[in-house]
Design a protein around this motif. Structure first.
Motif, PDB file in Angstrom:
ATOM      1  N   UNK A 115      18.408  49.926 -23.583  1.00  0.00           N
ATOM      2  CA  UNK A 115      19.592  49.683 -22.668  1.00  0.00           C
ATOM      3  C   UNK A 115      19.551  48.295 -22.170  1.00  0.00           C
ATOM      4  N   UNK A 116      20.744  47.723 -22.551  1.00  0.00           N
ATOM      5  CA  UNK A 116      20.883  46.342 -22.478  1.00  0.00           C
ATOM      6  C   UNK A 116      21.504  45.858 -21.094  1.00  0.00           C
ATOM      7  N   UNK A 117      22.272  46.843 -20.446  1.00  0.00           N
ATOM      8  CA  UNK A 117      22.766  46.414 -19.086  1.00  0.00           C
ATOM      9  C   UNK A 117      23.296  47.611 -18.580  1.00  0.00           C
ATOM     10  N   UNK A 118      23.355  47.593 -17.367  1.00  0.00           N
ATOM     11  CA  UNK A 118      24.333  48.744 -16.504  1.00  0.00           C
ATOM     12  C   UNK A 118      24.970  48.095 -15.458  1.00  0.00           C
ATOM     13  N   UNK A 119      26.054  48.954 -14.960  1.00  0.00           N
ATOM     14  CA  UNK A 119      27.163  48.439 -14.007  1.00  0.00           C
ATOM     15  C   UNK A 119      27.749  49.174 -13.299  1.00  0.00           C
ATOM     16  N   UNK A 120      28.113  48.981 -11.977  1.00  0.00           N
ATOM     17  CA  UNK A 120      29.068  49.969 -11.267  1.00  0.00           C
ATOM     18  C   UNK A 120      30.273  49.066 -10.859  1.00  0.00           C
TER      19      UNK A 120
ATOM     20  N   UNK B  72      35.502  54.743  -8.244  1.00  0.00           N
ATOM     21  CA  UNK B  72      34.284  54.413  -8.655  1.00  0.00           C
ATOM     22  C   UNK B  72      33.885  54.625 -10.074  1.00  0.00           C
ATOM     23  N   UNK B  73      33.503  53.483 -10.673  1.00  0.00           N
ATOM     24  CA  UNK B  73      33.327  53.865 -12.305  1.00  0.00           C
ATOM     25  C   UNK B  73      31.742  53.316 -12.576  1.00  0.00           C
ATOM     26  N   UNK B  74      30.922  54.040 -13.466  1.00  0.00           N
ATOM     27  CA  UNK B  74      29.762  53.348 -13.681  1.00  0.00           C
ATOM     28  C   UNK B  74      29.895  53.209 -15.290  1.00  0.00           C
ATOM     29  N   UNK B  75      28.609  52.374 -15.667  1.00  0.00           N
ATOM     30  CA  UNK B  75      28.786  51.994 -17.050  1.00  0.00           C
ATOM     31  C   UNK B  75      27.239  51.716 -17.440  1.00  0.00           C
ATOM     32  N   UNK B  76      27.136  52.116 -18.733  1.00  0.00           N
ATOM     33  CA  UNK B  76      26.022  51.432 -19.259  1.00  0.00           C
ATOM     34  C   UNK B  76      26.297  50.922 -20.484  1.00  0.00           C
ATOM     35  N   UNK B  77      25.368  49.822 -21.124  1.00  0.00           N
ATOM     36  CA  UNK B  77      25.645  49.370 -22.380  1.00  0.00           C
ATOM     37  C   UNK B  77      24.390  49.586 -23.266  1.00  0.00           C
TER      38      UNK B  77
END
Ligand SMILES: CCCCC/C=C\C/C=C\C/C=C\C/C=C\CCCC(=O)SCCNC(=O)CCNC(=O)[C@H](O)C(C)(C)COP(=O)(O)OP(=O)(O)OC[C@H]1O[C@@H](n2cnc3c(N)ncnc32)[C@H](O)[C@@H]1OP(=O)(O)O
Length: 241
Positions: free
Chosen positions: A223-228, A210-215
């Protein structure tokens, strides 16, 4: 169009022509086949500065190269012995013999994110922190990645998120594939600006990573985007197809 590119396109057109009807002259076909069969892929490290990088991307590159000096961060080259070993293993274990033998197709294959001329598509560099199981990617999205006028296409944002999350998962778990990616797009990203994608491993459960991200903007204010995302470690005993 660049002349070398025009020659390759013409050669491709010739090689594909028989399906359409009129066969090009044999001499032209032989020359076209030779162009691809004798072609050696010249690998260059695309994660190093080139003349299309703007001052923000160069600045972030220099800052993180400094952080690499004490060994806490590692610069991830776009081409190197580790990735070529993984690619080789992937081809041997997971690629069907039929596909593996199609040398012409494979010699033309390129990593999607590295398939644009300098500055037109994705210009990016990644750094990994082993202790924190974290990867950062600095990316300047070029004019060919436009969605809404002046801003990046959402699919290109998904691509660079997936690329960074994939590297994070590959380093933590070996050969994996994305099975799920959820993105919240919060602000549009201006074309040719530099963003930082920050990915971390949240949890590993058996074959699942499980990986999480933000841009964010490089000053981290936007904060442009976040993702899992979810990656599955491939099972060498199972066919992919
Ligand atoms: C992608 C990396 C390539 C390999 C590395 C090569 C080189 C690396 C070096 C340099 C490259 C640098 C960067 C990487 C470049 C690009 C990366 C881009 C990433 C991609 O572009 S990648 C393409 C898109 N990707 C796919 O094309 C996947 C299609 N997919 C499948 O091919 C199968 O899905 C497979 C084989 C992955 C697994 O299949 P399988 O049969 O082995 O496993 P199975 O189905 O049993 O699932 C096991 C457990 O995961 C759970 N599970 C499965 N799917 C789930 C979901 N969606 N949500 C929630 N849970 C899920 C199940 O429920 C079960 O859970 P449980 O065990 O608890 O029951």
């Amino acid at each position: 169009m660049f002349p070398a590119c025009a020659v390759r396109l013409r050669a491709l057109h010739i090689l594909r022509a028989p399906r359409g009807g009129v066969l090009p002259p044999a001499g032209e076909r032989r020359a076209a086949q030779k162009l691809f069969s004798s072609e050696k892929v010249i690998h260059k490290d695309r994660s190093l500065p080139n003349s299309s990088w703007n001052s923000d991307l160069k600045l972030m590159f220099d800052q993180f190269m400094k952080k690499c000096e004490d060994g806490s961060w590692e610069h991830l080259p776009s081409y190197g012995s580790r990735s070529s070993q993984i690619v080789q293993y992937f081809k041997e274990v997971f690629l069907e013999t039929k596909l593996r033998k199609d040398e012409q197709m494979l010699s033309q294959a390129r990593l999607f994110t590295r398939s644009y001329e300098d500055g037109l598509g994705f210009e990016y560099v990644m750094f990994h922190n082993e202790q924190e199981k974290r990867t950062v990617c600095f990316c300047q999205g070029g004019p060919y990645l436009q969605g809404p006028p002046g801003f990046l296409h959402g699919g290109s944002i998904a691509t660079i998120i997936d690329e960074t999350a994939s590297m994070t998962a590959i380093i933590a778990g070996g050969i994996v594939m994305t099975v799920n990616l959820n993105i919240n797009y919060k602000r549009p990203i201006p074309l040719c600006s530099v963003v930082v994608i920050n990915c971390q491993v949240d949890k590993i459960e058996g074959r699942k990573l499980f990986i999480s991200c933000d841009v964010r903007s490089i000053d981290e204010k936007t904060l442009y985007s976040d993702a899992t995302s979810l990656f599955i470690k491939l099972d060498p005993n199972k066919s992919l197809t």
